[in-house]
Design a protein around this motif. Sequence first.
Motif, mmCIF file in Angstrom:
data_model
loop_
_atom_site.group_PDB
_atom_site.id
_atom_site.type_symbol
_atom_site.label_atom_id
_atom_site.label_comp_id
_atom_site.label_asym_id
_atom_site.label_seq_id
_atom_site.Cartn_x
_atom_site.Cartn_y
_atom_site.Cartn_z
ATOM 1 N N LEU A 59 2.117 42.239 31.052
ATOM 2 C CA LEU A 59 3.515 41.835 30.990
ATOM 3 C C LEU A 59 3.694 40.324 30.926
ATOM 4 C CD1 LEU A 59 5.187 44.350 33.497
ATOM 5 C CD2 LEU A 59 4.853 44.559 31.024
ATOM 6 N N LYS A 60 2.666 39.567 31.313
ATOM 7 C CA LYS A 60 2.780 38.108 31.240
ATOM 8 C C LYS A 60 2.898 37.631 29.799
ATOM 9 C CE LYS A 60 -0.931 36.893 33.440
ATOM 10 N NZ LYS A 60 -1.534 38.202 33.782
ATOM 11 N N PHE A 61 2.379 38.428 28.868
ATOM 12 C CA PHE A 61 2.366 38.010 27.459
ATOM 13 C C PHE A 61 3.353 38.809 26.604
ATOM 14 C CE2 PHE A 61 -2.184 37.717 28.913
ATOM 15 C CZ PHE A 61 -2.076 36.412 29.343
ATOM 16 N N LEU A 62 4.228 39.590 27.270
ATOM 17 C CA LEU A 62 5.131 40.491 26.556
ATOM 18 C C LEU A 62 6.572 40.001 26.626
ATOM 19 C CD1 LEU A 62 5.533 43.295 25.116
ATOM 20 C CD2 LEU A 62 6.023 44.207 27.405
ATOM 21 N N ALA A 63 7.283 40.125 25.525
ATOM 22 C CA ALA A 63 8.723 39.847 25.479
ATOM 23 C C ALA A 63 9.394 40.910 24.623
ATOM 24 C CB ALA A 63 8.998 38.460 24.917
ATOM 25 N N ILE A 64 10.563 41.369 25.071
ATOM 26 C CA ILE A 64 11.354 42.350 24.324
ATOM 27 C C ILE A 64 12.776 41.811 24.221
ATOM 28 C CG2 ILE A 64 12.289 44.708 24.307
ATOM 29 C CD1 ILE A 64 9.859 45.499 26.039
ATOM 30 N N VAL A 65 13.316 41.836 23.020
ATOM 31 C CA VAL A 65 14.685 41.372 22.800
ATOM 32 C C VAL A 65 15.422 42.388 21.939
ATOM 33 C CG1 VAL A 65 16.178 39.538 21.905
ATOM 34 C CG2 VAL A 65 13.955 38.951 22.913
ATOM 35 N N TRP A 66 16.580 42.857 22.425
ATOM 36 C CA TRP A 66 17.473 43.718 21.638
ATOM 37 C C TRP A 66 18.690 42.894 21.247
ATOM 38 C CZ3 TRP A 66 17.290 48.496 19.498
ATOM 39 C CH2 TRP A 66 16.286 49.367 19.909
ATOM 40 N N SER A 67 19.076 42.951 19.972
ATOM 41 C CA SER A 67 20.245 42.201 19.513
ATOM 42 C C SER A 67 21.083 43.056 18.581
ATOM 43 C CB SER A 67 19.820 40.907 18.809
ATOM 44 O OG SER A 67 18.961 41.203 17.712
ATOM 45 N N PHE A 68 22.373 42.694 18.485
ATOM 46 C CA PHE A 68 23.325 43.431 17.659
ATOM 47 C C PHE A 68 24.343 42.451 17.107
ATOM 48 C CE2 PHE A 68 27.393 45.967 17.622
ATOM 49 C CZ PHE A 68 27.098 46.707 16.483
ATOM 50 N N ASN A 69 24.501 42.451 15.785
ATOM 51 C CA ASN A 69 25.438 41.545 15.113
ATOM 52 C C ASN A 69 25.197 40.088 15.494
ATOM 53 O OD1 ASN A 69 26.718 43.598 13.733
ATOM 54 N ND2 ASN A 69 28.367 43.834 15.233
ATOM 55 N N GLY A 70 23.916 39.721 15.578
ATOM 56 C CA GLY A 70 23.566 38.338 15.868
ATOM 57 C C GLY A 70 23.695 37.937 17.322
ATOM 58 N N LYS A 75 17.152 40.948 27.320
ATOM 59 C CA LYS A 75 15.821 40.378 27.092
ATOM 60 C C LYS A 75 14.913 40.748 28.254
ATOM 61 C CE LYS A 75 17.292 36.202 24.601
ATOM 62 N NZ LYS A 75 17.231 34.712 24.592
ATOM 63 N N PHE A 76 13.662 40.993 27.905
ATOM 64 C CA PHE A 76 12.629 41.114 28.929
ATOM 65 C C PHE A 76 11.613 40.022 28.652
ATOM 66 C CE2 PHE A 76 8.594 42.522 30.639
ATOM 67 C CZ PHE A 76 8.948 42.945 31.907
ATOM 68 N N VAL A 77 11.712 38.936 29.424
ATOM 69 C CA VAL A 77 10.792 37.800 29.308
ATOM 70 C C VAL A 77 10.474 37.347 30.725
ATOM 71 C CG1 VAL A 77 10.392 35.506 28.352
ATOM 72 C CG2 VAL A 77 11.912 37.097 27.158
ATOM 73 N N HIS A 78 9.301 37.731 31.229
ATOM 74 C CA HIS A 78 8.946 37.472 32.633
ATOM 75 C C HIS A 78 10.030 38.038 33.554
ATOM 76 C CE1 HIS A 78 5.841 35.040 30.948
ATOM 77 N NE2 HIS A 78 6.654 34.069 30.552
ATOM 78 N N GLY A 79 10.575 39.179 33.195
ATOM 79 C CA GLY A 79 11.654 39.796 33.957
ATOM 80 C C GLY A 79 12.807 40.160 33.033
ATOM 81 N N LEU A 80 13.655 41.028 33.504
ATOM 82 C CA LEU A 80 14.737 41.546 32.673
ATOM 83 C C LEU A 80 16.006 40.718 32.849
ATOM 84 C CD1 LEU A 80 15.693 43.801 30.745
ATOM 85 C CD2 LEU A 80 16.364 45.119 32.766
ATOM 86 N N LYS A 81 16.654 40.403 31.721
ATOM 87 C CA LYS A 81 17.930 39.713 31.722
ATOM 88 C C LYS A 81 18.892 40.505 30.842
ATOM 89 C CE LYS A 81 20.193 35.275 30.876
ATOM 90 N NZ LYS A 81 20.006 33.872 30.395
ATOM 91 N N VAL A 82 19.942 41.059 31.456
ATOM 92 C CA VAL A 82 20.912 41.878 30.734
ATOM 93 C C VAL A 82 22.121 41.017 30.394
ATOM 94 C CG1 VAL A 82 22.415 43.904 30.830
ATOM 95 C CG2 VAL A 82 20.146 43.981 31.881
ATOM 96 N N LEU A 83 22.456 40.961 29.093
ATOM 97 C CA LEU A 83 23.586 40.150 28.623
ATOM 98 C C LEU A 83 24.802 41.004 28.276
ATOM 99 C CD1 LEU A 83 21.466 37.840 26.310
ATOM 100 C CD2 LEU A 83 22.207 37.374 28.641
ATOM 101 N N GLU A 84 24.615 42.306 28.084
ATOM 102 C CA GLU A 84 25.703 43.247 27.809
ATOM 103 C C GLU A 84 25.688 44.326 28.894
ATOM 104 O OE1 GLU A 84 28.405 45.767 27.107
ATOM 105 O OE2 GLU A 84 28.372 43.998 25.796
ATOM 106 N N PRO A 85 26.761 44.440 29.695
ATOM 107 C CA PRO A 85 26.761 45.349 30.856
ATOM 108 C C PRO A 85 26.462 46.803 30.509
ATOM 109 C CG PRO A 85 28.641 43.860 30.954
ATOM 110 C CD PRO A 85 28.012 43.661 29.609
ATOM 111 N N ARG A 86 26.806 47.244 29.303
ATOM 112 C CA ARG A 86 26.576 48.657 28.950
ATOM 113 C C ARG A 86 25.181 48.905 28.389
ATOM 114 N NH1 ARG A 86 29.299 50.645 24.985
ATOM 115 N NH2 ARG A 86 29.995 48.668 24.097
ATOM 116 N N ALA A 87 24.382 47.862 28.293
ATOM 117 C CA ALA A 87 23.021 47.995 27.768
ATOM 118 C C ALA A 87 22.012 48.007 28.911
ATOM 119 C CB ALA A 87 22.711 46.839 26.809
ATOM 120 N N SER A 88 20.993 48.863 28.785
ATOM 121 C CA SER A 88 19.953 48.917 29.816
ATOM 122 C C SER A 88 18.641 49.374 29.187
ATOM 123 C CB SER A 88 20.351 49.874 30.950
ATOM 124 O OG SER A 88 20.517 51.190 30.461
#
Length: 399
Positions: A59-70, A75-88
């Motif tokens: 997980l130290k070398f892993l990043a996941i990013v979901w995006s919609f309409n730019g 994001k999951f980068v050294h931990g999870l950061k949720v920017l849209e409340p309905r997304a998980s």
Amino acid sequence: MKHFIKCQMKLGRGLTFTLFADSCRAELKISVISPVTATLGSDALLECTFTVDKFTVDLKFLAIVWSFNGKDLLKFVHGLKVLEPRASINETGIQNGDASLLISNVTVHDEGMYECSVIYSPIKRKEYVTLNPQARPEIFIPQREAIIGKEAFLRCCVLGFYPVEIDIAWLRDGQILPGTSTSKPQQYANGTFRINSTVALLPADSDAHLNFSCRVQHASLLGPLQEDIQLLLEEEEKGVSVAALVVSMVVILVFIAVGLLLFRKYAKEKEKLTMSEIRGPRVWTLGEPVQLVCVGFHCPKGVEIKWTKLNNGLETTINPNPMTDCQDTEPLLAEEGHKTATFKVRESRGYVTINSAVIGTPTIGEDEGAVFKCRFFTKDSKKINEEKEFKDFKIQGEP
């Protein structure tokens, strides 16, 4: 001596991965399932999985990013950061290669293409998932009566559907009727649509026992949705000849007192409206909307309609809606419970014909063994207080 390679990957917004290992040569693969269909108000899972050949995911070398309409949703980068409340995302599944995105309470505004980006430093892969929200249409036919030999217009109200593309047809005994006109779709605040389809016909005696059907085909349906009715036919009122009118006037002048009494008696009889039996299917299917219809004839002004449900000794009032025309009616969302719709169909000589309906999706606990009642009344209950019941129906599982 073993040589390590310095690998760096910029993720935007000042984020940089630095890795000193020969995992720089790892192979990263992503797979998605697209498109995804979801009912409005439900949850949608956008599947995105990944594999790292020959390596255990670190997980130290892993990043996941979901995006919609730019716009980034999470994001999951050294931990999870949720920017849209309905997304998980399921954090426990990430190390096993599951980067799927869950969107709760889907709306029409969620429609479109989503980007799933996975970075296993220094390799980056991305795939796209299309989400198609849908809403199932409801059908209601407010007018079911016609006069023999006089042109009638049958209207089919199709409510609460999404997307807007829809096909509507009128049928007589299974045969498509020509001359159908369809209104321009109107959109509700929640993004769903309503539309009316009208057909003109000249009723004959032979139509008395035929089925007239409004059939709808839509992307949200596995097959056509159809509402069947049988016309309630009346004889056309005959005009009065001049000679008969003269005779009648003479009789009224001679017997004016008797005429007034008869008129008053007739007026009282007219106030005693007649109700049809409650019509509806005798076999209900779980998950499929059901419609019960009751018609009141010769209703005076001020009449009110009340639907109730009696179950386990408890009688409750079904969500009432004001009398209206189907063009102004909000969609009857069956998944929110039983709701009513009441339409004034025709007015003649101060009296109206009223169609009232209940639409709902049956459940075993709430509806099994229940009795539905439709009551026409006035505030002065001595004037009008008529009631019909619908019971002895069966509920079956999903087909």
